[in-house]
Design a protein around this motif. Structure first.
Motif, PDB file in Angstrom:
ATOM      1  N   TYR A 180       0.826  -1.204   0.000  1.00 16.72           N
ATOM      2  CA  TYR A 180       0.000   0.000   0.000  1.00 16.72           C
ATOM      3  C   TYR A 180       0.869   1.267   0.000  1.00 16.72           C
ATOM      4  N   PRO A 191       2.586   2.045  -3.779  1.00 13.59           N
ATOM      5  CA  PRO A 191       1.635   2.657  -4.714  1.00 13.59           C
ATOM      6  C   PRO A 191       1.219   4.065  -4.290  1.00 13.59           C
ATOM      7  N   GLY A 192       1.171   4.301  -2.965  1.00 15.23           N
ATOM      8  CA  GLY A 192       0.844   5.642  -2.489  1.00 15.23           C
ATOM      9  C   GLY A 192       1.892   6.662  -2.901  1.00 15.23           C
ATOM     10  N   LEU A 230       3.804   6.454  -5.523  1.00 17.13           N
ATOM     11  CA  LEU A 230       3.657   6.650  -6.965  1.00 17.13           C
ATOM     12  C   LEU A 230       2.470   7.565  -7.283  1.00 17.13           C
ATOM     13  N   LEU A 231       1.384   7.422  -6.536  1.00 14.95           N
ATOM     14  CA  LEU A 231       0.226   8.285  -6.747  1.00 14.95           C
ATOM     15  C   LEU A 231       0.548   9.734  -6.405  1.00 14.95           C
ATOM     16  N   ILE A 232       1.362   9.939  -5.376  1.00 11.16           N
ATOM     17  CA  ILE A 232       1.792  11.299  -5.030  1.00 11.16           C
ATOM     18  C   ILE A 232       2.625  11.893  -6.163  1.00 11.16           C
ATOM     19  N   ASP A 233       3.522  11.098  -6.742  1.00  7.74           N
ATOM     20  CA  ASP A 233       4.313  11.568  -7.883  1.00  7.74           C
ATOM     21  C   ASP A 233       3.420  11.898  -9.072  1.00  7.74           C
ATOM     22  N   LEU A 234       2.442  11.032  -9.333  1.00  9.80           N
ATOM     23  CA  LEU A 234       1.524  11.267 -10.449  1.00  9.80           C
ATOM     24  C   LEU A 234       0.719  12.546 -10.229  1.00  9.80           C
ATOM     25  N   PHE A 235       0.223  12.733  -9.013  1.00 14.46           N
ATOM     26  CA  PHE A 235      -0.516  13.954  -8.695  1.00 14.46           C
ATOM     27  C   PHE A 235       0.364  15.192  -8.869  1.00 14.46           C
ATOM     28  N   SER A 236       1.585  15.123  -8.376  1.00 14.32           N
ATOM     29  CA  SER A 236       2.499  16.261  -8.478  1.00 14.32           C
ATOM     30  C   SER A 236       2.806  16.588  -9.932  1.00 14.32           C
ATOM     31  N   TYR A 238       9.223  14.055 -12.286  1.00 17.15           N
ATOM     32  CA  TYR A 238       8.249  13.045 -11.861  1.00 17.15           C
ATOM     33  C   TYR A 238       8.028  11.977 -12.932  1.00 17.15           C
ATOM     34  N   LEU A 241       8.197   7.863 -12.540  1.00 18.53           N
ATOM     35  CA  LEU A 241       7.158   6.911 -12.950  1.00 18.53           C
ATOM     36  C   LEU A 241       7.680   5.955 -14.017  1.00 18.53           C
TER      37      LEU A 241
END
Length: 266
Positions: free
Chosen positions: A211, A214-215, A217-223, A238, A242
């Motif tokens: 968990y 992936p969290g 990675l999601l922060i990087d994607l959001f940024s 970023y 990814l």
């Protein structure tokens, strides 16, 4: 260096040597020109930068007063992450396979990042060519590296401010750091040791790797999508993060699926 696996130890040493060289020689200019990844149509691009950029880290940053200060956070966090996650991953994969994995993840990160930059650059360049500007003249002007040039105002008239900024940012931008390769290692750790509890320094609550990672990675994607950096500097690549994570996942997923029996190196 007890407690560090062999490849991780040598990768860490190489990174530190490059960083010391960046600090010690020509205020980092020489090392950056030689070993950071430069845009492929730049005169500063050299083929070996495809590999050497992943052992480079920022040496200095500008201070508000107009000076410079040593920037150690970049290499510190990357090398800490390499030791923390790379050592168990190397011990599981074996040294030879880990070296292949690490370099491949770093190259994957560069491929994704540089490919997108090249696409953006070519899009803006084609707009200029379509209205009569000469491609070779454009590249020559950019390679001169001047902050101001009489042609720039003409380019802005065609591209707009955003398009002109994209053209310049992609051409003059460089890529340094182990982060892309490290993100591949981080994902490999999550795939191989999914139940391992991990904690953020500012959030001392154990979260399982399956968990936690992936969290991240999601922060990087959001940024990347929002342009708002939550935990990293504003110039963080970023997309390279990814890209390294994607290539790392694909490699370790394939090896795990085949139970590490086929084509085992160790």
């Amino acid at each position: 260096m007890r407690g560090i696996s062999p490849a991780v130890k040598h990768i860490l040493i190489i990174n530190v040597i490059f960083w010391i060289g960046t600090l010690s020689i020509a205020r980092g200019t020489l090392f950056e020109n030689l070993f950071a990844y430069h845009f492929v149509t730049s005169d500063l691009f050299k083929p070996w930068q495809i590999f050497t950029h992943m052992f480079m880290h920022a040496g200095y940053v500008d201070t508000p007063g107009g000076g410079e200060t040593i920037y150690f956070q970049h290499i510190l966090f990357n090398m800490f992450g390499l030791w923390m996650f790379g050592t168990p991953v190397e011990r599981f994969l074996g040294t030879k396979r880990f070296v292949f994995f690490y370099i491949s993840a770093g190259l994957g990160a560069l491929f994704i990042h540089a490919g997108w930059d090249y696409f953006q650059f070519q899009t803006e360049l084609s707009k200029l060519i379509s209205v009569g500007f000469d491609k070779e003249s454009i590249l020559q002007i950019l390679n001169e590296g001047r902050l101001k040039h009489p042609e720039y105002s003409k380019w802005v008239a065609v591209l707009g401010d955003d398009g002109f900024q994209t053209l310049g940012r992609n051409f003059f931008g460089t890529l340094v750091g182990a982060s892309g390769a490290l993100m591949g290692v981080l994902v490999a750790f999550g795939v191989l040791f999914p139940e391992t509890p991990l904690m953020l320094l500012f959030l001392p609550i154990p979260i399982k790797a399956k968990y936690f990672i992936p969290g991240i990675l999601l922060i990087d994607l959001f940024s990347m999508l929002s342009g708002y950096s939550l935990f990293s500097p504003s110039n963080t690549a970023y997309l390279a993060h990814l890209g390294g994570a994607l290539f790392g996942f694909l490699m370790v997923w394939y090896w795990k699926k085949n139970s590490f029996n086929q084509n085992r190196w160790n």
